[in-house]
Design a protein around this motif. Structure first.
Motif, PDB file in Angstrom:
ATOM      1  N   THR A 245       0.832  -1.206   0.000  1.00 48.31           N
ATOM      2  CA  THR A 245       0.000   0.000   0.000  1.00 48.31           C
ATOM      3  C   THR A 245       0.859   1.246   0.000  1.00 48.31           C
ATOM      4  N   PHE A 246       1.969   1.218   0.745  1.00 47.05           N
ATOM      5  CA  PHE A 246       2.890   2.353   0.713  1.00 47.05           C
ATOM      6  C   PHE A 246       3.607   2.450  -0.634  1.00 47.05           C
ATOM      7  N   ALA A 247       3.994   1.298  -1.191  1.00 46.29           N
ATOM      8  CA  ALA A 247       4.802   1.296  -2.413  1.00 46.29           C
ATOM      9  C   ALA A 247       3.985   1.597  -3.661  1.00 46.29           C
ATOM     10  N   ALA A 248       2.746   1.113  -3.706  1.00 49.29           N
ATOM     11  CA  ALA A 248       1.912   1.273  -4.910  1.00 49.29           C
ATOM     12  C   ALA A 248       1.312   2.672  -4.925  1.00 49.29           C
TER      13      ALA A 248
ATOM     14  N   LYS B  42      -3.483   5.590  -1.498  1.00 47.29           N
ATOM     15  CA  LYS B  42      -3.636   4.494  -0.532  1.00 47.29           C
ATOM     16  C   LYS B  42      -5.099   4.076  -0.421  1.00 47.29           C
ATOM     17  N   THR B  43      -5.989   5.051  -0.547  1.00 49.63           N
ATOM     18  CA  THR B  43      -7.416   4.765  -0.442  1.00 49.63           C
ATOM     19  C   THR B  43      -7.888   3.857  -1.568  1.00 49.63           C
TER      20      THR B  43
ATOM     21  N   LYS C  38      -7.842   0.160   7.849  1.00 45.66           N
ATOM     22  CA  LYS C  38      -8.528   1.182   8.652  1.00 45.66           C
ATOM     23  C   LYS C  38      -7.611   1.756   9.720  1.00 45.66           C
ATOM     24  N   ILE C  39      -6.809   0.897  10.347  1.00 46.68           N
ATOM     25  CA  ILE C  39      -5.932   1.342  11.440  1.00 46.68           C
ATOM     26  C   ILE C  39      -4.777   2.183  10.920  1.00 46.68           C
ATOM     27  N   PHE C  40      -4.099   1.699   9.871  1.00 45.68           N
ATOM     28  CA  PHE C  40      -2.887   2.363   9.404  1.00 45.68           C
ATOM     29  C   PHE C  40      -3.158   3.466   8.378  1.00 45.68           C
ATOM     30  N   PHE C  41      -4.189   3.307   7.550  1.00 44.87           N
ATOM     31  CA  PHE C  41      -4.406   4.250   6.447  1.00 44.87           C
ATOM     32  C   PHE C  41      -5.766   4.940   6.508  1.00 44.87           C
ATOM     33  N   ASN C  42      -6.586   4.567   7.473  1.00 44.28           N
ATOM     34  CA  ASN C  42      -7.896   5.190   7.653  1.00 44.28           C
ATOM     35  C   ASN C  42      -8.710   5.176   6.357  1.00 44.28           C
ATOM     36  N   ILE C  43      -8.749   4.038   5.688  1.00 46.59           N
ATOM     37  CA  ILE C  43      -9.515   3.948   4.454  1.00 46.59           C
ATOM     38  C   ILE C  43     -11.011   4.081   4.769  1.00 46.59           C
ATOM     39  N   PRO C  44     -11.761   4.742   3.913  1.00 45.55           N
ATOM     40  CA  PRO C  44     -13.197   4.889   4.188  1.00 45.55           C
ATOM     41  C   PRO C  44     -13.942   3.570   4.012  1.00 45.55           C
ATOM     42  N   MET C  45     -15.008   3.419   4.752  1.00 45.28           N
ATOM     43  CA  MET C  45     -15.894   2.260   4.616  1.00 45.28           C
ATOM     44  C   MET C  45     -17.312   2.791   4.488  1.00 45.28           C
TER      45      MET C  45
END
Length: 368
Positions: free
Chosen positions: A37-40, A173-174, A243-250
């Protein structure tokens, strides 16, 4: 049901006792989800800028300041001739040479359109396209400002206002994490399912199971159910990490996502089972699995849009289950799509799952 339960219990005991397989299903997915996720990330910053100013005017300096003030570019070199520009591009020391011609300022305040040249390092074509888009946007913004403030060319302007739906901050990241979680889970499920059945054949335990009162459907369900459960664990652990590391929306319904996941998992399980019936050794199973997995990943739309592929590739891609999972993940988590939008994907996965598992069962009958 009792026979299936006993076989499922036996499979879980084998998995937990396997010191090589257990980290592969627990530690590896965590590392892959976080690192990938960090690399892409397709957002390119700190592009190296070479400046060749032939006008030496106030407007030229303002344009240069516009470039160097942007977060994308950093000034690397001042250039005085084409030979120097060619040398920097050849040595890969600059990504863009901004050439400001003579009489640039006069052209701005006249009816002539000012010409600016971009000499772009196109060794990486994807990066070159992004550089060209950034440079064009900055230049157009500069010209709009200059002409908007000009008393000679003052005229009503149309000012576009852009809203980015479903990912307002354009955070890579999202959009990448839901696809990466789907890719990691599918990869692991296909691999462990294919290797598990072949391993039974190599060590001879599958012959022992064949002579037991176990019926064929009980044996297959007993083999697949543990990995179906493991697939759920890998997927939801990946979503939790996101959700924890990148706070992606749900935004959408997690229950609907679980429904699709429960159906989808039978597809990679069927593929893994089918591979196990077509090979003789674990090494063959590994190579065959990776052959399909690499195709699935490259064509699933995670790294390149499916719409940009040739027509023939898009037709072939209809057989790519990962394509559907990546799309559904994004639709539910980021867009909040409901059952009406997801139903066609569910129907396709039901058909796909039944078809690939029936084929695997038929092959299993012939080879065992």
């Amino acid at each position: 049901m009792r026979n299936i339960f006993i076989l499922v219990r036996k499979e879980f005991l084998q998995i937990f006792r396997n010191r090589q397989l257990l980290p592969f299903m627990t530690v590896l997915p965590v590392i892959q989800v976080i690192l990938l996720t960090f690399a892409a990330n397709y957002e390119i910053k700190n592009l190296r800028l070479g400046i060749w100013d032939l006008d030496q005017s106030t407007s030229a300096q303002q344009l240069i300041h516009k470039f160097t003030g942007a977060k994308f570019f950093q000034e690397k070199a001042l250039i005085s001739n084409q030979k120097k520009a060619d040398e920097l591009l050849m040595k890969d020391e600059v990504d863009l040479v901004l050439v400001i011609p003579k009489d640039f300022e006069k052209a701005i305040h006249s009816s002539n359109n000012p010409a600016i040249q971009f000499q772009i390092n196109a060794l990486n074509n994807a990066k070159a396209g992004i550089v060209q888009n950034y440079a064009s946007a900055i230049t157009q913004d500069f010209l709009n400002e200059k002409r908007g403030n000009s008393t000679l060319l003052a005229s009503p302007k149309i000012i576009p206002i852009t809203n980015y739906w479903y990912n307002p901050t354009l955070n890579y990241k999202t959009i990448m994490l839901p696809g990466i979680v789907a890719e990691v889970m599918t990869l692991i499920i296909i691999l462990i399912c294919a290797l598990n059945v072949v391993r039974e054949r190599e060590i001879g335990t599958i012959e022992q199971l064949n002579v037991t009162p176990l019926k064929k459907h009980e044996f297959i369900l007993g083999k697949l159910i543990p990995f179906w459960v493991i697939g759920h664990f890998i997927f939801w652990a990946g979503i939790a990490l996101g959700k924890i590391f990148f706070n992606i929306p749900m935004v959408g319904s997690l229950g609907l996502l679980e429904l699709f996941l429960a159906i989808f998992l039978f597809v990679p399980l069927g593929i893994g089972l089918f591979i196990s019936t077509a090979v003789e050794t674990q090494q063959q199973a590994l190579f065959t699995s990776f052959f399909f997995i690499i195709l699935f990943i490259l064509m699933c739309g995670l790294f390149t849009p499916v719409e940009t592929m040739p027509d023939w590739a898009q037709y072939i891609n209809q057989l790519n289950p990962l394509k559907y999972f990546v799309e559904v993940n994004r639709l539910i988590l980021l867009k909040g799509s409901g059952l009406k939008e997801i139903y066609p994907f569910i129907a396709k996965m039901i058909i796909y799952g039944i078809g690939i598992n029936l084929l695997a069962i038929w092959r299993f009958k012939k080879t065992n």
